[in-house]
Design an enzyme around this catalytic site. Structure first.
Site, PDB file in Angstrom:
ATOM      1  N   SER A   1     -48.734  46.226  28.416  1.00  0.00           N
ATOM      2  CA  SER A   1     -49.527  46.266  27.182  1.00  0.00           C
ATOM      3  C   SER A   1     -50.551  45.133  27.076  1.00  0.00           C
ATOM      4  O   SER A   1     -51.241  45.026  26.080  1.00  0.00           O
ATOM      5  CB  SER A   1     -48.599  46.257  25.961  1.00  0.00           C
ATOM      6  OG  SER A   1     -47.811  45.100  25.950  1.00  0.00           O
TER       7      SER A   1
ATOM      8  N   LYS B   1     -44.656  44.147  17.095  1.00  0.00           N
ATOM      9  CA  LYS B   1     -45.879  43.404  17.403  1.00  0.00           C
ATOM     10  C   LYS B   1     -46.689  43.148  16.131  1.00  0.00           C
ATOM     11  O   LYS B   1     -47.273  42.067  15.960  1.00  0.00           O
ATOM     12  CB  LYS B   1     -46.712  44.179  18.423  1.00  0.00           C
ATOM     13  CG  LYS B   1     -46.068  44.239  19.805  1.00  0.00           C
ATOM     14  CD  LYS B   1     -46.860  45.132  20.758  1.00  0.00           C
ATOM     15  CE  LYS B   1     -46.221  45.163  22.137  1.00  0.00           C
ATOM     16  NZ  LYS B   1     -46.935  46.036  23.068  1.00  0.00           N
TER      17      LYS B   1
END
Length: 775
Positions: free
Chosen positions: A677, A720
């Site tokens: 990511s 996140k």
């Protein structure tokens, strides 16, 4: 030969053996210290001090583990055997006592005091010698284990003390008794001791003979088995135990009838009980069978608690114990609703997944409380052996059931809430794969016939409500994960942490530290400051520790400074906790060139990640540092290749790779980092460094990138986003395909963050960089 009153000689500790003066005896020596002591004795004057150790199992006895009184002996012969041990012939000289023990080069040396014995003999000594000799002769006739030559040798002895020593050495008595005789210097006292021992041994032998004769009368109408039974009865009669095992067996049979076992288990239990009755108590198998029967009786077979299916009451309990966690609470209430309608629902397998400290274990306790079920917890962290789950077979020494059956015994009912803590921490090695053994436990279609190697009979686990907890789902094997319903607990927002601290943690710590609500008050602004500047975590464990620190300091101030009340506000938090540990918001103070903020997902929740790019004159060498994993290195290579292929469109010199070496670094180099990511973050940082355009400081980003510039979806967007919110970022760039995950983010966080969903790197650069990249 003359010995000094005090002399220093090597010491050899004996295990299960004792040497009297004038005795000549063979010893086998194998321990390193003992061999060194022997070699020292052979080098000097062949003298060595032999004394017994109190515990024969100790290999290297200390001074306090040795008897002080032993025998000074002379080594007559020494022979090294092929197996490495040494066979020694020693002759006992005199009784001696060690005053001091010193450790020389690899052996003990003892400072001895020689204990002189009285060799004179009077009329009383003569009478005691004759009595002792007469008793010894009678003993030899009954036992038939000592030769007549031994008696002849003893009867020729003139010294009373020596005669007592030699007779004692031939008697089958405990080592402590032999040591007691060695420690007795007075000849009369020593002979009296030996006479008492022989008299006692004669009585025991006579009783054995009497028992044997009694059993012999019953031999005509039975074979060997009956003889053994009668002998056992005769022994029990002499001991005063008239019933023997029969009373115990009848009690066990009654318990088996009342245990509510299934018929096949009951039949096995009665069969084992019959074997137990026939086997003598002294047999090792007797205790194995008894333990097995005890386990069958201890397990719950039919005893169950009645479920409390009051949904409103359950909801109230869950809300009292836990703030937030709406999804989990909703799932539990759904389970209750279905069970109240069907009353026959098999136990679901829930898996609470999330970082440490978010309340997974305590939530399982609350579920048990709301259901009115017993609660049992087993920890699976570090379990490597399959038998930890399935148990050991009874053929092994020390065999016992696995943790599942042990947990059921502890629960005492067939329908507890069973917590499998840290299910992701199991691992496999040469002893088997415990996660594979868990497959049967956690399959509602199979666990009604769970088989434990120790119990052997099938056990019904279908009524159990299993709840597992895990920090990292990636380490749970696929087939095992497939059997569980995953409920993610991502972490708490700042607002939730403040509520939890006010309503739960503060009250608990005040009580644990012996304080009252009137003695310590922490204002909400102080709690907010603690959350922002003294903790950085998904859960609340660090927050609880900081509150505990405040409580300790408050207790000290109340006791030592006699203060009656402490009020903590944001202004005096530093007095209790020191300078702030964390800077609230990790967002850069100004826009930076070549520094991009990425969002990462770890086993302890979400986190922010700075990715730095530096250029230096060179020939296109790409250097990656910061302990990056293979996937992250590949993301960097992909980002580098994408920029090379699109350099003109991005307004970058197409020959930049011939002019510059590029260094990509992710700070906190000691921490391993991996995952796909970080792709768009690396592209953004590289483009910024090569084009000179700064990156907006308030922007955080996450997404996987392809060589064509497509942005692919990632996992853990909720975690996140929470970390970005904690770090003070205001804009999140995320993949378009992750739009479905936005609903999982708490509304209070969603309102404060601006989410930009992208499907191509061009969109990322448009929103992340200050100014157009191709300008």
């Amino acid at each position: 030969m003359e010995e000094k009153k005090n002399t220093l000689v090597p010491l050899l500790p004996l295990r299960g053996l004792l040497v009297y003066p004038t005795m000549v005896l063979h010893l086998d020596v194998g321990r390193e210290k003992s061999v060194q002591a022997l070699e020292k004795a052979m080098v000097d004057d062949h003298l060595i001090f032999l004394t017994m150790q109190k515990d024969i199992d100790i290999d290297d006895p200390a001074e306090e583990e040795l008897y002080k009184i032993g025998t000074l002996t002379k080594v007559k012969q020494m022979l090294k055997l092929p197996n490495g041990t040494i066979r020694v012939l020693v002759e006992g000289l005199k009784r001696a006592k060690f005053i001091e023990l010193t450790e020389e080069d690899g052996y003990y040396a003892a400072t001895l005091e020689i204990m002189e014995e009285d060799t004179s003999k009077d009329v009383e000594d003569e009478a005691l010698m004759r009595t002792m000799l007469q008793y010894f002769e009678q003993y030899i006739k009954i036992s038939k284990k000592i030769s007549n030559e031994t008696y002849a040798t003893v009867s020729d002895m003139e010294e009373p003390g020596r005669m007592a020593d030699i007779i004692a050495s031939h008697l089958p008595i405990k080592l402590k008794e032999k040591q007691k005789i060695l420690e007795t210097l007075d000849n009369k006292q020593r002979m009296n001791q030996v006479i008492d021992i022989i008299h006692n041994e004669k009585e025991v032998l006579s009783l054995e003979k009497k028992i044997g004769q009694r059993v012999k009368k019953s031999m005509e109408r039975t074979q060997k088995e009956y003889y053994l039974r009668e002998q056992m009865k005769a022994i029990q009669k002499e001991l005063g135990d008239k019933d023997g095992k029969s009373g115990e067996v009848s009690t066990l049979a009654e318990k088996i009838e009342q245990a509510g076992m299934p018929e096949h288990v009951k039949a096995t239990a009665l069969k084992e009980l019959d074997r137990y009755e026939k086997i003598p108590s002294t047999s090792a198998e007797s205790s194995v069978i008894r333990n097995y029967i005890d386990w069958l009786l201890a397990l719950p077979w039919s005893n169950a608690t009645e479920d409390d299916l009051n949904i409103k009451k359950a909801e109230k309990i869950l809300d009292q114990d836990h703030y937030g966690l709406e999804k989990v609470k909703e799932r539990v209430l759904e389970y209750l609703a279905v069970q109240s309608l069907t009353n026959s629902l098999k136990g679901p397998i829930l898996c609470l997944a999330g970082p440490p400290g978010v309340g997974k274990t305590s939530l399982a306790r609350s579920i048990a409380k709301s259901l009115n079920r017993n609660f049992v917890r087993i920890s699976l962290g570090g379990v490597r052996d399959e038998s930890e789950i399935r148990g050991h077979r009874r053929t092994y020494v020390g065999a016992m059931p696995g943790r599942i059956i042990q947990g059921m015994k502890k629960a005492g009912t067939i329908n507890p809430v069973f917590l499998l803590d840290e299910i992701d921490k199991m691992s496999n090695d040469f002893r088997g794969d415990p996660s594979s053994a868990m497959l049967e436990v956690l399959d509602p279609e199979q666990n009604s016939n769970f088989s434990d190697h120790y119990i052997e009979e099938t056990y019904d686990l279908s009524n159990v409500m299993f709840i597992a907890t895990a920090n990292n789902l990636a380490t749970i094997p696929g087939p095992l994960r497939d059997r569980m319903e995953i409920i993610s607990i991502s972490g708490y927002t700042e607002l939730e942490k403040i509520h939890i601290a006010k309503d739960h943690l503060l009250l608990k710590q005040i009580k644990d530290h012996g304080l009252t609500k009137g003695q310590l008050q922490i204002r909400e602004d102080a709690i907010q400051q603690i959350v922002r500047h003294y903790t950085r975590e998904a859960g609340v464990r660090s927050l609880e520790r900081q509150i505990a620190t405040i409580c300790r300091k408050t207790a000290k101030m109340i006791v030592s400074e006699e203060k009656k009340k402490i009020i903590l506000t944001s202004k005096n938090v530093e007095e209790f906790l020191g300078k702030p540990i964390f800077r609230y918001g990790q967002a850069e103070l100004e826009d930076q060139v070549g520094v991009a903020t990425g969002l990462a997902y770890t086993t302890v929740g979400g986190d922010t990640l700075q990715i730095e790019v530096a250029l230096a004159p060179g020939k296109g060498k790409l250097v990656l540092t910061g302990k990056l994993g293979d996937v992250m290195k590949e993301s960097a290579q992909a980002a580098f290749s994408y920029i090379r292929s699109k350099s003109e469109e991005l307004g970058i010199d197409p020959k930049f790779h011939e002019k510059f070496d590029i260094h990509i670094h992710v700070p906190e180099g000691a921490v391993p980092k991996d995952g796909p990511s970080a792709g768009i973050t690396m592209v953004t940082a590289l483009v910024s460094a090569l084009s000179g355009k700064p990156i907006k400081r308030e922007v955080g980003m996450t997404g996987e990138v392809t060589l064509r510039g497509r942005v692919l979806p990632i996992g853990g967007l909720k975690e996140k986003s929470l970390s970005a919110h904690r770090a003070g970022l205001t804009t999140i760039i995320a993949p378009k395909d992750n739009e479905k995950d936005l609903d999982d983010i708490p509304e209070s966080v969603r309102e404060e963050l601006n989410f930009i969903l992208v499907s191509h790197v061009d969109e990322v650069l448009k929103h992340a960089l200050n100014g157009s990249v191709n300008s």
